[in-house]
Design a protein around this motif. Sequence first.
Motif, PDB file in Angstrom:
ATOM      1  N   ARG A 105       0.831  -1.210   0.000  1.00 26.39           N
ATOM      2  CA  ARG A 105       0.000   0.000   0.000  1.00 26.39           C
ATOM      3  C   ARG A 105       0.860   1.254   0.000  1.00 26.39           C
ATOM      4  O   ARG A 105       0.514   2.258  -0.640  1.00 26.39           O
ATOM      5  N   THR A 106       1.976   1.206   0.699  1.00 24.07           N
ATOM      6  CA  THR A 106       2.853   2.374   0.753  1.00 24.07           C
ATOM      7  C   THR A 106       3.598   2.552  -0.570  1.00 24.07           C
ATOM      8  O   THR A 106       3.689   3.663  -1.105  1.00 24.07           O
ATOM      9  N   ILE A 107       4.125   1.437  -1.092  1.00 21.83           N
ATOM     10  CA  ILE A 107       4.907   1.502  -2.328  1.00 21.83           C
ATOM     11  C   ILE A 107       4.054   1.984  -3.497  1.00 21.83           C
ATOM     12  O   ILE A 107       4.498   2.771  -4.335  1.00 21.83           O
ATOM     13  N   CYS A 108       2.809   1.533  -3.536  1.00 25.91           N
ATOM     14  CA  CYS A 108       1.947   1.849  -4.681  1.00 25.91           C
ATOM     15  C   CYS A 108       1.144   3.131  -4.487  1.00 25.91           C
ATOM     16  O   CYS A 108       0.353   3.502  -5.372  1.00 25.91           O
ATOM     17  N   HIS A 109       1.285   3.796  -3.350  1.00 22.43           N
ATOM     18  CA  HIS A 109       0.620   5.083  -3.108  1.00 22.43           C
ATOM     19  C   HIS A 109      -0.894   4.963  -3.254  1.00 22.43           C
ATOM     20  O   HIS A 109      -1.527   5.650  -4.060  1.00 22.43           O
ATOM     21  N   VAL A 110      -1.479   4.097  -2.458  1.00 20.03           N
ATOM     22  CA  VAL A 110      -2.927   3.906  -2.495  1.00 20.03           C
ATOM     23  C   VAL A 110      -3.613   5.125  -1.897  1.00 20.03           C
ATOM     24  O   VAL A 110      -3.300   5.557  -0.788  1.00 20.03           O
TER      25      VAL A 110
END
Length: 664
Positions: A105-110
């Motif tokens: 979730r952090t890496i993909c900028h949800v």
Amino acid sequence: MTGPDTGTTNYAGDSAYVGVQAATVHGGVHYYSLPADPSPAEKFETGVRWLDGSTPDRARQLIHEAIMDGHTGNEVCFYWQLALVSGRTRHEMPEEDAERLRQARTICHVTGGDAWADGVKAISRLLDSAQQPDADLPALLKDFDGLGEIQRAAILRHFELFLEGPLKDQMWHRALQSAKQHQMADSRAERVWKFFQPEPTPPRRRPVRPADISTGTWIRAVVATAVLAVAAIHIGYLLARELQVFALLVYLLGIVGGCCAARSGMEWRFRSERRRAKDEEYGRPRERTTGAPAGGFANKVDQRFDHYFARYVPRDTSRSAWLAGTAGIRKSMRDEIVEIYREQRTGVEKISWLIRYRVGDVKKRWENGTLWSYRWELATPLATKVVALAGLAVFVLGIVWAVESAARIAPLSAVRSVAIALAAGVFAVRAWAHIVLERRRCAADEAESAQMQEDCMAAFERWQAKLADKPSDPEMATWLNRDRKVLLDEALRHYGLVMSNMVAYAFIEAPGSSASRARVLNGPWRYTRYQLLLFLLTADGVRQLSAELDFARGTFHDRGRTNYRYEAVAAVRVRQADDGERSFELVLVNGERIQAKVIGPGMEELEPGETPGVVSEATLDAAGLHHTLHVMEGIAAEGKQWIAQERRRKDDRRHQRSKVADPA
């Protein structure tokens, strides 16, 4: 436990390839192909297609590359999480992927609250709840049931192996209900066969043999006609000079009769020769043809013609009479197809539609009585014969009368002109007959060829329209995934098990007996019949179920069950032969071998643009071999202790995650 006798049990043995009916590669379909310099978005989209096609290993690689190249967002995160968990259990996941899953979730900028973000949140809650025995399952499942159809179906499909405990039972119940409800959805029974049909090659016209009229023939015709005309005019001149009006009129009438006789005679001869040529072409072959070399294009065309002529027998006709009566037609059509397509590097499977249409057309004409209609269509009308014979009689009468009259006027000159006219007439008639008949033959061949091309093109367009709703490879994978769930439910009910009580389970998919196969470019092989091998690992041992799946109908046949203790497993391995064959082999301590050929010999034949190993790896991944090897190799190495070791590994992972989540 199996009996003491040693042996080999082939659940997808040699017979799976002896009767293979067709092997098709849809080279024009690029579900899994990337352009030369793919963008991050193209990598992601292709990765999702790999995931939908039940090949998660390749999906994980491409989606990860897309994320590393800066392609992020809610949808990316959703499919990234699914790819990480798909096709494997928690303890199979490397720590590197486990960390990626936690940080997705952090890496993909949800951000935001769209359907994809809801799906990401639902996945996170499912992962967290699986680690919490006291999780509020009713609330969690209520939120899950409220997801969009796409997100809910994807989670049910790819979380099949990853969840544990009571949550696994609840999710399994939903997944099974969906699988049974949609097992034959989207007109599966009417569409599956189309996947195994290759893209048809359009019909081609056989080049018509041009009119065989040489320059010498034209010269003979023109010169002989000119000489004949001079001689004929000279005879007329003799009659006119002496005012032999009646003889001159008879002479002219004879010439007119000769022209009519020549015209009608040409028509008579053309019809007779064309009918005779048709009889020779369609009649029983005089000489026995030798068979084409085995495995070659011509030999495969022979096989298709033999197959369809044996299959399409007209009503109220014996097969022997049908085959004997159409022997010449069959040979003629076969030779035409071989001549047209042999040098074009066309696979016979791509023109099977054409062979089938041509044979079906012969059958239809046999039944309605028009197969030999050319015989009366080319029969010379009585009027034409009468005109030819009457004209010839008038010609002979007029010429004889005129020659006799001219001979009385100038014997030497008349005889000389008659001799020249006769010689020139013979040459002129023969030359012009050849020219006219060749041009008529060529025009008739062109008309027949054009009509056949028009009919074949119409059949080609009908066949294309019929294949227009051919299922995609992801659709095939989805149907197969539903079949696996139905078979797994049958095994669970038979052995009185529930999902949460099983230690693990694993599938092997192999081609069934007499199966046709097809794939898209770079994709895994799909089959009309599958041999499914299911391993259920329970506290008491291994429960093994095998069944043959009729993929179009979604039905299972020839079930077999075997039970054995963990200690009975001696070795597990994948055998790779020099011809590309890959087979799974489980060896028991009593010497019995349980084998399944996942990839048959010669199935790594590559199309332009494919790289070695891509097809076999995709097929092995889709067949579930990687997960099965992990499970069964653990059993072979640790026996029943594998269960305790798996539980210990799960506890260790849970403890490590708890420390990361709460460092204090």
